[in-house]
Write an enzyme that holds these catalytic residues in place. Structure first.
Site, mmCIF file in Angstrom:
data_model
loop_
_atom_site.group_PDB
_atom_site.id
_atom_site.type_symbol
_atom_site.label_atom_id
_atom_site.label_comp_id
_atom_site.label_asym_id
_atom_site.label_seq_id
_atom_site.Cartn_x
_atom_site.Cartn_y
_atom_site.Cartn_z
ATOM 1 N N SER A 170 38.743 54.857 30.182
ATOM 2 C CA SER A 170 40.157 54.899 30.362
ATOM 3 C C SER A 170 40.861 55.119 29.025
ATOM 4 O O SER A 170 41.573 55.945 29.036
ATOM 5 C CB SER A 170 40.818 53.800 30.720
ATOM 6 O OG SER A 170 40.039 53.371 32.076
ATOM 7 N N LYS A 176 47.289 43.088 25.718
ATOM 8 C CA LYS A 176 46.643 44.342 25.204
ATOM 9 C C LYS A 176 47.238 45.635 24.960
ATOM 10 O O LYS A 176 47.023 46.575 24.668
ATOM 11 C CB LYS A 176 45.263 44.634 25.981
ATOM 12 C CG LYS A 176 44.044 44.103 25.495
ATOM 13 C CD LYS A 176 42.830 44.552 26.703
ATOM 14 C CE LYS A 176 42.058 45.835 26.136
ATOM 15 N NZ LYS A 176 41.057 46.106 27.200
ATOM 16 N N ARG A 201 27.543 51.900 31.573
ATOM 17 C CA ARG A 201 27.350 53.411 31.173
ATOM 18 C C ARG A 201 26.156 53.450 30.107
ATOM 19 O O ARG A 201 24.962 52.959 30.473
ATOM 20 C CB ARG A 201 28.632 54.169 30.638
ATOM 21 C CG ARG A 201 29.700 54.042 31.837
ATOM 22 C CD ARG A 201 30.871 54.323 31.260
ATOM 23 N NE ARG A 201 31.406 53.190 30.231
ATOM 24 C CZ ARG A 201 32.673 53.203 29.436
ATOM 25 N NH1 ARG A 201 33.399 54.013 29.526
ATOM 26 N NH2 ARG A 201 32.669 52.087 28.795
ATOM 27 N N HIS A 253 35.282 54.553 37.458
ATOM 28 C CA HIS A 253 35.612 53.047 38.096
ATOM 29 C C HIS A 253 35.415 53.370 39.790
ATOM 30 O O HIS A 253 34.878 52.668 40.534
ATOM 31 C CB HIS A 253 37.129 52.789 37.986
ATOM 32 C CG HIS A 253 37.406 52.437 36.549
ATOM 33 N ND1 HIS A 253 38.391 52.923 35.885
ATOM 34 C CD2 HIS A 253 36.933 51.352 35.855
ATOM 35 C CE1 HIS A 253 38.680 52.243 34.550
ATOM 36 N NE2 HIS A 253 37.440 51.484 34.606
HETATM 37 O O1 PNS Z 1 38.353 46.706 31.789
HETATM 38 P P1 PNS Z 1 38.172 45.873 30.721
HETATM 39 O O2 PNS Z 1 39.226 45.753 29.912
HETATM 40 O O3 PNS Z 1 36.757 45.738 30.263
HETATM 41 O O4 PNS Z 1 37.932 44.321 31.499
HETATM 42 C C1 PNS Z 1 37.762 43.108 30.822
HETATM 43 C C2 PNS Z 1 38.132 41.941 31.847
HETATM 44 C C3 PNS Z 1 39.677 41.835 32.370
HETATM 45 C C4 PNS Z 1 37.462 41.885 33.095
HETATM 46 C C5 PNS Z 1 37.690 40.697 30.929
HETATM 47 O O5 PNS Z 1 38.410 40.717 30.027
HETATM 48 C C6 PNS Z 1 38.175 39.450 31.675
HETATM 49 O O6 PNS Z 1 37.461 38.962 32.632
HETATM 50 N N1 PNS Z 1 39.220 38.709 31.271
HETATM 51 C C7 PNS Z 1 39.683 37.371 31.856
HETATM 52 C C8 PNS Z 1 39.563 36.193 31.085
HETATM 53 C C9 PNS Z 1 38.025 35.753 31.187
HETATM 54 O O7 PNS Z 1 37.772 35.190 32.182
HETATM 55 N N2 PNS Z 1 37.356 35.616 29.902
HETATM 56 C C10 PNS Z 1 36.340 35.267 30.080
HETATM 57 C C11 PNS Z 1 34.775 36.054 30.242
HETATM 58 S S1 PNS Z 1 34.706 37.063 28.822
#
Ligand code: PNS
Length: 175
Positions: A132, A45, A94, A21
Protein backbone atom coordinates in the site's frame (compact mmCIF):
# COMPACT_ATOMS: atom_id res chain seq x y z
CA UNK A 1 -23.35 -35.03 10.33
CA UNK A 2 -23.08 -31.30 11.06
CA UNK A 3 -19.96 -29.69 9.65
CA UNK A 4 -18.65 -26.45 11.14
CA UNK A 5 -18.44 -23.41 8.91
CA UNK A 6 -14.81 -22.35 8.76
CA UNK A 7 -14.50 -18.62 9.21
CA UNK A 8 -11.27 -16.62 8.85
CA UNK A 9 -10.49 -12.96 9.45
CA UNK A 10 -8.16 -11.08 7.13
CA UNK A 11 -7.15 -7.93 9.05
CA UNK A 12 -5.22 -4.94 7.82
CA UNK A 13 -5.07 -1.20 7.45
CA UNK A 14 -5.87 -1.45 3.72
CA UNK A 15 -4.68 2.08 3.06
CA UNK A 16 -5.61 1.36 0.31
CA UNK A 17 -6.46 -2.22 -0.67
CA UNK A 18 -4.23 -3.43 -3.54
CA UNK A 19 -4.39 -6.26 -6.08
CA UNK A 20 -1.95 -8.11 -3.80
CA UNK A 21 -4.49 -8.03 -0.95
CA UNK A 22 -7.18 -9.12 -3.35
CA UNK A 23 -5.06 -12.05 -4.47
CA UNK A 24 -4.67 -13.16 -0.83
CA UNK A 25 -8.42 -12.78 -0.14
CA UNK A 26 -9.28 -14.90 -3.16
CA UNK A 27 -6.81 -17.63 -2.17
CA UNK A 28 -8.25 -17.63 1.36
CA UNK A 29 -11.78 -18.24 0.05
CA UNK A 30 -10.55 -21.55 -1.41
CA UNK A 31 -9.76 -22.81 2.10
CA UNK A 32 -12.38 -21.10 4.26
CA UNK A 33 -16.18 -20.94 3.95
CA UNK A 34 -16.29 -17.29 4.96
CA UNK A 35 -13.52 -14.72 4.90
CA UNK A 36 -14.11 -11.51 6.82
CA UNK A 37 -11.88 -8.71 5.59
CA UNK A 38 -11.47 -6.59 8.71
CA UNK A 39 -10.37 -3.00 8.26
CA UNK A 40 -8.46 -1.74 11.30
CA UNK A 41 -9.44 1.78 12.36
CA UNK A 42 -5.87 2.80 13.32
CA UNK A 43 -6.40 6.51 12.72
CA UNK A 44 -3.27 7.13 14.85
CA UNK A 45 -1.20 5.85 11.91
CA UNK A 46 -2.33 8.88 9.90
CA UNK A 47 -3.74 6.94 6.95
CA UNK A 48 -4.18 8.62 3.58
CA UNK A 49 -7.75 7.36 3.44
CA UNK A 50 -10.08 7.81 6.38
CA UNK A 51 -11.57 4.75 7.95
CA UNK A 52 -14.96 4.92 6.17
CA UNK A 53 -13.30 5.41 2.80
CA UNK A 54 -11.00 2.42 3.36
CA UNK A 55 -14.04 0.26 4.22
CA UNK A 56 -15.89 1.55 1.16
CA UNK A 57 -12.95 0.74 -1.11
CA UNK A 58 -12.49 -2.75 0.35
CA UNK A 59 -16.21 -3.39 -0.24
CA UNK A 60 -15.99 -2.14 -3.81
CA UNK A 61 -12.85 -4.21 -4.51
CA UNK A 62 -14.19 -7.48 -3.06
CA UNK A 63 -17.68 -7.20 -4.54
CA UNK A 64 -18.24 -10.33 -6.56
CA UNK A 65 -15.71 -12.48 -4.66
CA UNK A 66 -17.90 -15.25 -3.19
CA UNK A 67 -17.59 -15.94 0.53
CA UNK A 68 -16.14 -12.53 1.39
CA UNK A 69 -17.59 -10.05 3.88
CA UNK A 70 -16.19 -6.70 4.92
CA UNK A 71 -16.18 -5.50 8.51
CA UNK A 72 -14.06 -3.24 10.70
CA UNK A 73 -12.52 -3.32 14.13
CA UNK A 74 -10.66 -1.28 16.68
CA UNK A 75 -8.89 -2.68 19.71
CA UNK A 76 -7.37 -6.13 19.84
CA UNK A 77 -7.58 -8.29 16.75
CA UNK A 78 -8.06 -11.51 18.73
CA UNK A 79 -11.14 -10.05 20.46
CA UNK A 80 -12.68 -9.35 17.06
CA UNK A 81 -11.71 -12.83 15.79
CA UNK A 82 -13.33 -14.50 18.79
CA UNK A 83 -16.45 -12.32 18.56
CA UNK A 84 -16.85 -13.46 14.94
CA UNK A 85 -16.28 -17.11 15.97
CA UNK A 86 -13.47 -17.32 13.45
CA UNK A 87 -10.75 -19.95 13.76
CA UNK A 88 -7.97 -18.22 11.86
CA UNK A 89 -6.27 -14.96 11.02
CA UNK A 90 -5.16 -14.61 7.41
CA UNK A 91 -2.04 -12.70 6.49
CA UNK A 92 -0.13 -12.38 3.25
CA UNK A 93 3.57 -13.22 3.31
CA UNK A 94 5.60 -11.70 0.53
CA UNK A 95 9.37 -11.88 0.75
CA UNK A 96 11.55 -12.16 3.87
CA UNK A 97 10.87 -8.48 4.53
CA UNK A 98 7.51 -9.45 6.04
CA UNK A 99 8.75 -12.26 8.20
CA UNK A 100 9.87 -10.58 11.47
CA UNK A 101 6.79 -8.42 11.80
CA UNK A 102 4.39 -11.22 10.87
CA UNK A 103 6.08 -13.72 13.15
CA UNK A 104 5.92 -11.33 16.08
CA UNK A 105 2.27 -10.58 15.42
CA UNK A 106 1.30 -14.24 15.02
CA UNK A 107 3.04 -15.27 18.25
CA UNK A 108 1.58 -12.35 20.20
CA UNK A 109 -1.89 -13.24 18.99
CA UNK A 110 -1.31 -16.88 19.92
CA UNK A 111 -0.27 -15.82 23.41
CA UNK A 112 -3.48 -13.80 23.71
CA UNK A 113 -5.76 -16.46 22.22
CA UNK A 114 -4.15 -19.88 21.84
CA UNK A 115 -6.92 -21.32 19.66
CA UNK A 116 -6.67 -18.66 16.99
CA UNK A 117 -4.29 -19.84 14.28
CA UNK A 118 -2.51 -17.53 11.85
CA UNK A 119 -2.49 -18.78 8.27
CA UNK A 120 -0.09 -17.21 5.79
CA UNK A 121 -0.82 -17.03 2.11
CA UNK A 122 1.87 -16.38 -0.46
CA UNK A 123 0.54 -13.99 -3.08
CA UNK A 124 1.16 -14.40 -6.77
CA UNK A 125 4.74 -13.44 -7.67
CA UNK A 126 3.22 -10.61 -9.74
CA UNK A 127 2.50 -8.88 -6.42
CA UNK A 128 5.57 -9.83 -4.43
CA UNK A 129 6.94 -6.31 -4.29
CA UNK A 130 3.58 -4.59 -4.03
CA UNK A 131 2.50 -2.69 -0.91
CA UNK A 132 0.00 0.00 0.00
CA UNK A 133 2.84 2.41 0.78
CA UNK A 134 4.31 1.92 -2.71
CA UNK A 135 0.89 2.58 -4.23
CA UNK A 136 0.46 5.75 -2.14
CA UNK A 137 3.84 7.00 -3.29
CA UNK A 138 3.07 6.26 -6.95
CA UNK A 139 -0.25 8.05 -6.66
CA UNK A 140 1.38 11.14 -5.14
CA UNK A 141 3.89 11.22 -7.99
CA UNK A 142 1.25 10.72 -10.67
CA UNK A 143 2.49 7.24 -11.66
CA UNK A 144 0.41 4.59 -13.38
CA UNK A 145 -1.74 2.61 -10.95
CA UNK A 146 -3.88 0.24 -12.99
CA UNK A 147 -1.51 -2.74 -12.56
CA UNK A 148 -1.51 -2.36 -8.77
CA UNK A 149 -5.00 -1.51 -7.56
CA UNK A 150 -8.59 -2.26 -8.59
CA UNK A 151 -10.40 0.47 -10.60
CA UNK A 152 -12.42 2.00 -7.69
CA UNK A 153 -9.18 2.45 -5.73
CA UNK A 154 -7.42 4.00 -8.69
CA UNK A 155 -10.28 6.46 -9.05
CA UNK A 156 -10.16 7.34 -5.34
CA UNK A 157 -6.38 7.83 -5.47
CA UNK A 158 -6.66 10.11 -8.48
CA UNK A 159 -9.26 12.15 -6.64
CA UNK A 160 -7.02 12.36 -3.58
CA UNK A 161 -3.90 13.23 -5.59
CA UNK A 162 -5.09 15.07 -8.70
CA UNK A 163 -2.54 15.19 -11.51
CA UNK A 164 -0.44 18.33 -11.27
CA UNK A 165 -1.33 20.92 -13.85
CA UNK A 166 1.57 21.67 -16.21
CA UNK A 167 4.26 23.89 -14.72
CA UNK A 168 3.57 27.59 -14.79
CA UNK A 169 5.85 29.24 -17.28
CA UNK A 170 7.20 32.69 -16.59
CA UNK A 171 6.29 34.96 -19.47
CA UNK A 172 9.32 35.90 -21.54
CA UNK A 173 10.17 39.59 -21.49
CA UNK A 174 9.57 41.53 -24.68
CA UNK A 175 12.74 43.08 -25.95
O1 PNS B 1 -2.00 -3.82 7.22
P1 PNS B 1 -1.23 -3.76 8.51
O2 PNS B 1 -1.05 -2.31 8.92
O3 PNS B 1 0.06 -4.53 8.47
O4 PNS B 1 -2.17 -4.44 9.61
C1 PNS B 1 -1.73 -4.60 10.93
C2 PNS B 1 -2.91 -4.97 11.85
C3 PNS B 1 -3.99 -3.92 11.81
C4 PNS B 1 -3.50 -6.30 11.41
C5 PNS B 1 -2.33 -5.12 13.30
O5 PNS B 1 -1.65 -3.97 13.66
C6 PNS B 1 -3.40 -5.41 14.34
O6 PNS B 1 -3.88 -6.52 14.43
N1 PNS B 1 -3.78 -4.38 15.12
C7 PNS B 1 -4.78 -4.52 16.15
C8 PNS B 1 -4.17 -4.42 17.54
C9 PNS B 1 -3.70 -5.77 18.03
O7 PNS B 1 -4.44 -6.72 18.14
N2 PNS B 1 -2.39 -5.86 18.36
C10 PNS B 1 -1.78 -7.07 18.87
C11 PNS B 1 -1.24 -7.95 17.76
S1 PNS B 1 0.28 -7.34 17.14
Amino acid sequence: MKTRTKVAVYPGSFDPITLGHLDVVTRATHLFDRVIVAVAKREEKGPVFGFRERVRLVKAATRGVPGVEVDSFSGLLVDFVQKKKACAVIRGMRAVMDFDYEFQMALTNRKLASRVETVFFVPSEKYFYLSSSLVRELAKMGGSLSCFVPPPVEKALRRKFPPRVGRRTTPTKKR
